[in-house]
Design a protein around this motif. Sequence first.
Motif, PDB file in Angstrom:
ATOM      1  N   THR A 235      16.824   0.511  51.359  1.00 12.63           N
ATOM      2  CA  THR A 235      15.843   1.414  50.755  1.00 12.63           C
ATOM      3  C   THR A 235      14.423   0.898  50.888  1.00 12.63           C
ATOM      4  N   ILE A 236      14.258  -0.111  51.716  1.00 16.32           N
ATOM      5  CA  ILE A 236      12.944  -0.739  51.796  1.00 16.32           C
ATOM      6  C   ILE A 236      11.822   0.263  52.114  1.00 16.32           C
ATOM      7  N   ASN A 237      12.100   1.183  53.017  1.00 16.34           N
ATOM      8  CA  ASN A 237      11.058   2.147  53.380  1.00 16.34           C
ATOM      9  C   ASN A 237      10.693   3.047  52.219  1.00 16.34           C
ATOM     10  N   ASP A 238      11.682   3.253  51.404  1.00 22.04           N
ATOM     11  CA  ASP A 238      11.467   4.081  50.253  1.00 22.04           C
ATOM     12  C   ASP A 238      10.584   3.377  49.233  1.00 22.04           C
ATOM     13  N   LEU A 239      10.703   2.054  49.227  1.00 18.04           N
ATOM     14  CA  LEU A 239      10.059   1.277  48.185  1.00 18.04           C
ATOM     15  C   LEU A 239       8.620   0.940  48.528  1.00 18.04           C
ATOM     16  N   LYS A 240       8.374   0.735  49.793  1.00 20.29           N
ATOM     17  CA  LYS A 240       7.107   0.161  50.181  1.00 20.29           C
ATOM     18  C   LYS A 240       6.048   1.222  50.390  1.00 20.29           C
ATOM     19  N   ARG A 241       5.053   1.218  49.537  1.00 15.82           N
ATOM     20  CA  ARG A 241       4.013   2.239  49.630  1.00 15.82           C
ATOM     21  C   ARG A 241       2.634   1.646  49.813  1.00 15.82           C
ATOM     22  N   THR A 242       2.565   0.333  49.901  1.00 18.38           N
ATOM     23  CA  THR A 242       1.268  -0.321  50.050  1.00 18.38           C
ATOM     24  C   THR A 242       1.359  -1.430  51.087  1.00 18.38           C
ATOM     25  N   ASN A 243       0.203  -1.767  51.654  1.00 12.27           N
ATOM     26  CA  ASN A 243       0.160  -2.829  52.667  1.00 12.27           C
ATOM     27  C   ASN A 243      -0.946  -3.830  52.375  1.00 12.27           C
ATOM     28  N   ASN A 244      -1.329  -3.933  51.111  1.00  9.87           N
ATOM     29  CA  ASN A 244      -2.493  -4.770  50.802  1.00  9.87           C
ATOM     30  C   ASN A 244      -2.233  -6.246  51.035  1.00  9.87           C
ATOM     31  N   LEU A 245      -1.009  -6.657  50.818  1.00 12.53           N
ATOM     32  CA  LEU A 245      -0.672  -8.064  51.057  1.00 12.53           C
ATOM     33  C   LEU A 245      -0.791  -8.375  52.551  1.00 12.53           C
ATOM     34  N   GLU A 246      -0.250  -7.464  53.357  1.00 12.47           N
ATOM     35  CA  GLU A 246      -0.312  -7.651  54.805  1.00 12.47           C
ATOM     36  C   GLU A 246      -1.755  -7.627  55.305  1.00 12.47           C
ATOM     37  N   SER A 247      -2.568  -6.726  54.728  1.00 11.44           N
ATOM     38  CA  SER A 247      -3.972  -6.660  55.148  1.00 11.44           C
ATOM     39  C   SER A 247      -4.692  -7.958  54.860  1.00 11.44           C
ATOM     40  N   TYR A 248      -4.328  -8.567  53.747  1.00  8.71           N
ATOM     41  CA  TYR A 248      -4.983  -9.817  53.380  1.00  8.71           C
ATOM     42  C   TYR A 248      -4.574 -10.940  54.344  1.00  8.71           C
ATOM     43  N   VAL A 249      -3.309 -10.958  54.708  1.00 10.86           N
ATOM     44  CA  VAL A 249      -2.834 -11.951  55.676  1.00 10.86           C
ATOM     45  C   VAL A 249      -3.550 -11.747  57.017  1.00 10.86           C
ATOM     46  N   GLN A 250      -3.694 -10.467  57.369  1.00 12.45           N
ATOM     47  CA  GLN A 250      -4.366 -10.136  58.622  1.00 12.45           C
ATOM     48  C   GLN A 250      -5.801 -10.682  58.628  1.00 12.45           C
ATOM     49  N   TRP A 251      -6.453 -10.584  57.492  1.00  6.79           N
ATOM     50  CA  TRP A 251      -7.813 -11.107  57.373  1.00  6.79           C
ATOM     51  C   TRP A 251      -7.821 -12.616  57.598  1.00  6.79           C
ATOM     52  N   PHE A 252      -6.843 -13.304  57.047  1.00  8.06           N
ATOM     53  CA  PHE A 252      -6.754 -14.756  57.232  1.00  8.06           C
ATOM     54  C   PHE A 252      -6.650 -15.088  58.723  1.00  8.06           C
ATOM     55  N   ASN A 253      -5.748 -14.386  59.407  1.00  6.76           N
ATOM     56  CA  ASN A 253      -5.579 -14.632  60.840  1.00  6.76           C
ATOM     57  C   ASN A 253      -6.857 -14.308  61.594  1.00  6.76           C
ATOM     58  N   ARG A 254      -7.481 -13.194  61.223  1.00  8.22           N
ATOM     59  CA  ARG A 254      -8.709 -12.805  61.899  1.00  8.22           C
ATOM     60  C   ARG A 254      -9.765 -13.885  61.746  1.00  8.22           C
ATOM     61  N   LEU A 255      -9.905 -14.397  60.526  1.00  7.09           N
ATOM     62  CA  LEU A 255     -10.938 -15.401  60.298  1.00  7.09           C
ATOM     63  C   LEU A 255     -10.705 -16.643  61.171  1.00  7.09           C
ATOM     64  N   SER A 256      -9.457 -17.086  61.295  1.00 10.79           N
ATOM     65  CA  SER A 256      -9.165 -18.239  62.152  1.00 10.79           C
ATOM     66  C   SER A 256      -9.537 -17.952  63.606  1.00 10.79           C
ATOM     67  N   TYR A 257      -9.150 -16.777  64.072  1.00 10.57           N
ATOM     68  CA  TYR A 257      -9.479 -16.419  65.458  1.00 10.57           C
ATOM     69  C   TYR A 257     -10.991 -16.245  65.644  1.00 10.57           C
ATOM     70  N   PHE A 258     -11.631 -15.740  64.622  1.00 12.37           N
ATOM     71  CA  PHE A 258     -13.082 -15.548  64.661  1.00 12.37           C
ATOM     72  C   PHE A 258     -13.765 -16.898  64.867  1.00 12.37           C
ATOM     73  N   ILE A 259     -13.339 -17.906  64.087  1.00 13.98           N
ATOM     74  CA  ILE A 259     -13.926 -19.245  64.179  1.00 13.98           C
ATOM     75  C   ILE A 259     -13.767 -19.787  65.601  1.00 13.98           C
ATOM     76  N   SER A 260     -12.548 -19.709  66.133  1.00 18.60           N
ATOM     77  CA  SER A 260     -12.358 -20.301  67.465  1.00 18.60           C
ATOM     78  C   SER A 260     -13.065 -19.484  68.550  1.00 18.60           C
ATOM     79  N   THR A 261     -13.157 -18.161  68.358  1.00 17.13           N
ATOM     80  CA  THR A 261     -13.898 -17.349  69.327  1.00 17.13           C
ATOM     81  C   THR A 261     -15.370 -17.754  69.354  1.00 17.13           C
ATOM     82  N   GLU A 262     -15.944 -17.885  68.170  1.00 11.02           N
ATOM     83  CA  GLU A 262     -17.372 -18.226  68.085  1.00 11.02           C
ATOM     84  C   GLU A 262     -17.670 -19.559  68.777  1.00 11.02           C
ATOM     85  N   ILE A 263     -16.696 -20.451  68.750  1.00 13.19           N
ATOM     86  CA  ILE A 263     -16.915 -21.758  69.394  1.00 13.19           C
ATOM     87  C   ILE A 263     -16.702 -21.662  70.908  1.00 13.19           C
TER      88      ILE A 263
END
Lengths: 456, 204
Positions: A235-263
């Motif tokens: 029933t996972i699809n039924d239960l999951k109505r938000t992605n805020n946790l995933e969005s936050y993780v995505q931001w973490f990954n983005r920031l790491s890649y951002f740092i290495s890109t800038e260098i």
Amino acid sequence: MATQNGFHGVMNGVTNGTADIPMIDEEDALVYQDGHLQAGSVNALIQHLVPTTHYYPDRTYTFAFLLSSRLYIQPHQLMQRVCQMCIMQQNLYSEKVTKESLGKFGPHLIQLLGEWTDNFPYDFRDERLMKNLKEITQRVVVIHPELRKEVGILMHNLIAKLSGLQKYEELLARINAEVAQRLLNIMPNTDIYEVCASPLVLAQQLTHIELERLSMIGPEEFVQAFCKESELDRTINDLKRTNNLESYVQWFNRLSYFISTEICMHLKKKNRVRMIEYFIDVAKECVNIGNFNSLMAIIAGLNMSPIQRLKKTWEKVNKEKFEILEHQMNPSSNFGSYRSSLKAALWRSEGAVEDRERIVIPFFSLLVKDMYFLNEGCANRLADGHINFDKSWQLAKQVTEFITWKQVECPFDRHPPVLNYLLTNPVFSENSLALASFECEPPENHYEKDRYKQLK
Amino acid sequence: MNGDPSSQLAFKILVLGDSSVGKTCLIHRYCDDTFYETYVSTIGIDCKQRETMLDQIPVRLRIWDTAGQERFRTLTTAYYRGAQGILLVFDITNEDSFSHLSYWLKNIEEMGSADICKVLVGNKCDLEKDRAVPTDRATKLAKNFGVKFFETSCKTNECVTAAFEYLASMIKAKADEKLEKHGSLQRAHSWHKDSFKKQSWCAC
């Protein structure tokens, strides 16, 4: 010693045979140890949540149960059961029911629903819950007209939270679209240093982004993340109505890649050195602010292999400062050094007079890991089939701390161009990063040479 | 130095792979169950351990679980430090977890030390009817990368111990090779035998 606690006078409204909710019997009672609720059947736990004319559940219980019950019963099913129980116990739809006969039941129920909608507003994205909520509150208002105003406030707050969530999701979608759009264009020839020369200001802008994303995460999202591995498998699809946790993780990954890109985007070694030292200073400011998540993302970015392999660049960097920071991320002793720093930040936060001293942004990955292992380490049910409520208390304890952290208002001035650059400037993919790194400093060993050939 | 438990051989093993392939379950199966209760936020406890015998020498395996962390792509760096072996896991009923192995292998190549030992594990082999990855495809991939392949099941306990202990024996062989280079293999053996007598260890 375990004692059993019955529900005196609670079941008055139920006549035998009419209910599909069974009567509370011996086996269905709750199990206490030293006055502490330890376990119980799902049914008894729901019963413990439902208010009566004289009974109102403890707030901490309500929170712990609403948070963890989704491991074994879906929120819309729980709401339905709660409504059914109220209707039957109080004879809510009988014509004989009066304000007097209900006593404090009406205000109690509205209070309970207020706690639910306040703490877990995203549950009400489910239309079934919303429908139940509307029906039962309308019925209560018919009996208790004086509660109309309170119900109005409750609905107003809930709708505000839900539309806030929707706006946030739209904002994220716009940001993602802009990132995709800008990817099609050529890399701009500006860097973060030109956009924001002050490490302190950059650390403050990072804190803005962290707090915004953190504040949108619902406490239940931590628990829902586990559900796919638990009883509610299908029933996972039924239960999951938000992605805020995933969005936050995505931001973490983005920031790491951002740092290495800038260098990596700087072909001149001098500029790369300056950029690395700049980010080390930003990381230091993050520590001072109490923004541990950005700190860890920056260190992770600096530790990514395309950056780590730039030996000639690192030779020129003042490594001492970096090593002190890196010590924060040492995973040994279960991230012992980070946990000590976190404790210090919590201590400062507790005695804070100003908002800026109140900020604690945890290293999110570790928080997720702690919750993951808490879930793994404790069974949902005991051997006798009862719900292990000790687990619920522990989950609630961890999440309550997180709620205090996410409620802090960010006290710093916003710098929209800097925020925009951080959020939407394109970052290199893994392969582009590797390629850029080889162009900064040529491949050294066999593996690197092969990789470089492949990439070209 | 003799009999000092800190001088006992200890290997750091990392269990990697996509989320929900059953990493935690595998570790759970292989080790005792005491870790997770004491893990949460406790400073000091960060991995599961099990002692085993290799060539009649007791070896402590420190097994690091990265489960729950897969989404944080840039974080695995911290875990790789000092790791001597990797148990790379996919789920035989989940095609994506298999095709994602190339990502993990590249990651290991970049982040792990050059002489890190690897084994490939196809988990959930009790779910034969839901199989999405044929054994020969996995065997072929393992061969291409020069690693040994095991199909395991946490449910039936099939090959779980075999996979971990094969990896451990590989690490030990590498370590012995290094020791031999330093000409001190004999001495090492004698003190390990000594410490083995004094310590209690898991016999399974």
